[in-house]
Design a protein around this motif. Structure first.
Motif, mmCIF file in Angstrom:
data_model
loop_
_atom_site.group_PDB
_atom_site.id
_atom_site.type_symbol
_atom_site.label_atom_id
_atom_site.label_comp_id
_atom_site.label_asym_id
_atom_site.label_seq_id
_atom_site.Cartn_x
_atom_site.Cartn_y
_atom_site.Cartn_z
ATOM 1 N N GLN A 222 -4.857 -5.441 9.859
ATOM 2 C CA GLN A 222 -4.763 -4.839 8.527
ATOM 3 C C GLN A 222 -3.423 -5.205 7.886
ATOM 4 O OE1 GLN A 222 -7.262 -2.949 7.008
ATOM 5 N NE2 GLN A 222 -5.965 -3.206 5.213
ATOM 6 N N GLY A 223 -2.347 -5.112 8.657
ATOM 7 C CA GLY A 223 -1.021 -5.481 8.160
ATOM 8 C C GLY A 223 -0.956 -6.954 7.794
ATOM 9 N N TYR A 224 -1.581 -7.799 8.614
ATOM 10 C CA TYR A 224 -1.609 -9.239 8.333
ATOM 11 C C TYR A 224 -2.276 -9.527 6.989
ATOM 12 C CZ TYR A 224 -3.578 -13.967 8.556
ATOM 13 O OH TYR A 224 -3.968 -15.235 8.252
ATOM 14 N N PHE A 225 -3.447 -8.882 6.750
ATOM 15 C CA PHE A 225 -4.142 -9.143 5.493
ATOM 16 C C PHE A 225 -3.439 -8.529 4.295
ATOM 17 C CE2 PHE A 225 -7.876 -10.155 8.227
ATOM 18 C CZ PHE A 225 -8.105 -11.410 7.728
ATOM 19 N N GLU A 226 -2.735 -7.419 4.472
ATOM 20 C CA GLU A 226 -1.991 -6.828 3.369
ATOM 21 C C GLU A 226 -0.837 -7.731 2.947
ATOM 22 O OE1 GLU A 226 -0.989 -2.916 4.759
ATOM 23 O OE2 GLU A 226 -3.020 -2.168 4.419
ATOM 24 N N LYS A 227 -0.247 -8.446 3.882
ATOM 25 C CA LYS A 227 0.848 -9.376 3.567
ATOM 26 C C LYS A 227 0.361 -10.639 2.887
ATOM 27 C CE LYS A 227 4.003 -7.845 7.169
ATOM 28 N NZ LYS A 227 4.635 -8.183 8.448
ATOM 29 N N GLN A 228 -0.944 -10.957 3.084
ATOM 30 C CA GLN A 228 -1.475 -12.218 2.528
ATOM 31 C C GLN A 228 -1.542 -12.135 1.046
ATOM 32 O OE1 GLN A 228 -0.976 -14.380 4.327
ATOM 33 N NE2 GLN A 228 -2.405 -14.798 5.937
#
Length: 166
Positions: free
Chosen positions: A160-166
């Motif tokens: 979830q954190g990875y996709f929020e940073k994208q």
């Protein structure tokens, strides 16, 4: 058992994505687009598009069906419209190229963060984390599955954190 109930699932499949008129018991008639036919009860699930982009779903029980007449074939646009009726709002169709890119980017990110990940399943479509968690396409937190709830929760949070940073 009526003629409709005697048909095979392959016969019923020919009605899917088509506008039909169903003649039922007590002279009832129903019209709509066939979403599916239940293979056990032979019940027909019909969709009718109303104004305001709303959809009405009707089920005609298999034992009540006398005759089904095809009125119109569904074009590609209608097939797509029908397929999205029960799809979640946030679902998005990804091309095979986009899915491959998402998978590779997530795999690289996990490996960069020292999380062991391998590709498994048919043609390597599924990612497997540490042998205890799998991630299916389109590779979001919702597609994670594991019997270990602690690992599941932590990896979902990371993704979830990875996709929020994208």
């Amino acid at each position: 058992m009526n003629d409709w109930q005697r048909k095979s699932p392959l016969d019923w499949e020919t009605y899917v994505n088509k506008m039909v008129k169903v003649a039922a018991i007590e002279k009832h008639e129903y019209e709509g687009w066939v979403l599916t036919v239940d293979p056990v009860s032979a019940s027909i699930v019909l969709a009718t598009f109303l104004e305001n982009k709303k959809v009405s779903i009707s089920v005609v029980l298999g034992h009540a069906v006398h005759e089904v007449e095809i009125l119109k074939e569904g074009d590609d646009e209608m097939k797509q419209r029908l397929s999205y009726i029960f799809a979640p709002e946030e679902s998005k169709a990804y091309s095979p190229e986009e899915l491959e890119k998402r998978k590779n980017n997530l795999k690289t990110w996990l490996e960069t963060n020292h999380i062991p990940v391998t590709e498994q399943g048919e043609s390597g479509r599924m990612l497997c984390v540490a042998g205890v968690l799998t991630i299916d396409p389109p590779y979001g937190p919702e597609e994670c599955s594991s019997s270990n709830e602690i690992i599941l929760s932590r990896v979902q949070g990371l993704i979830q954190g990875y996709f929020e940073k994208q």
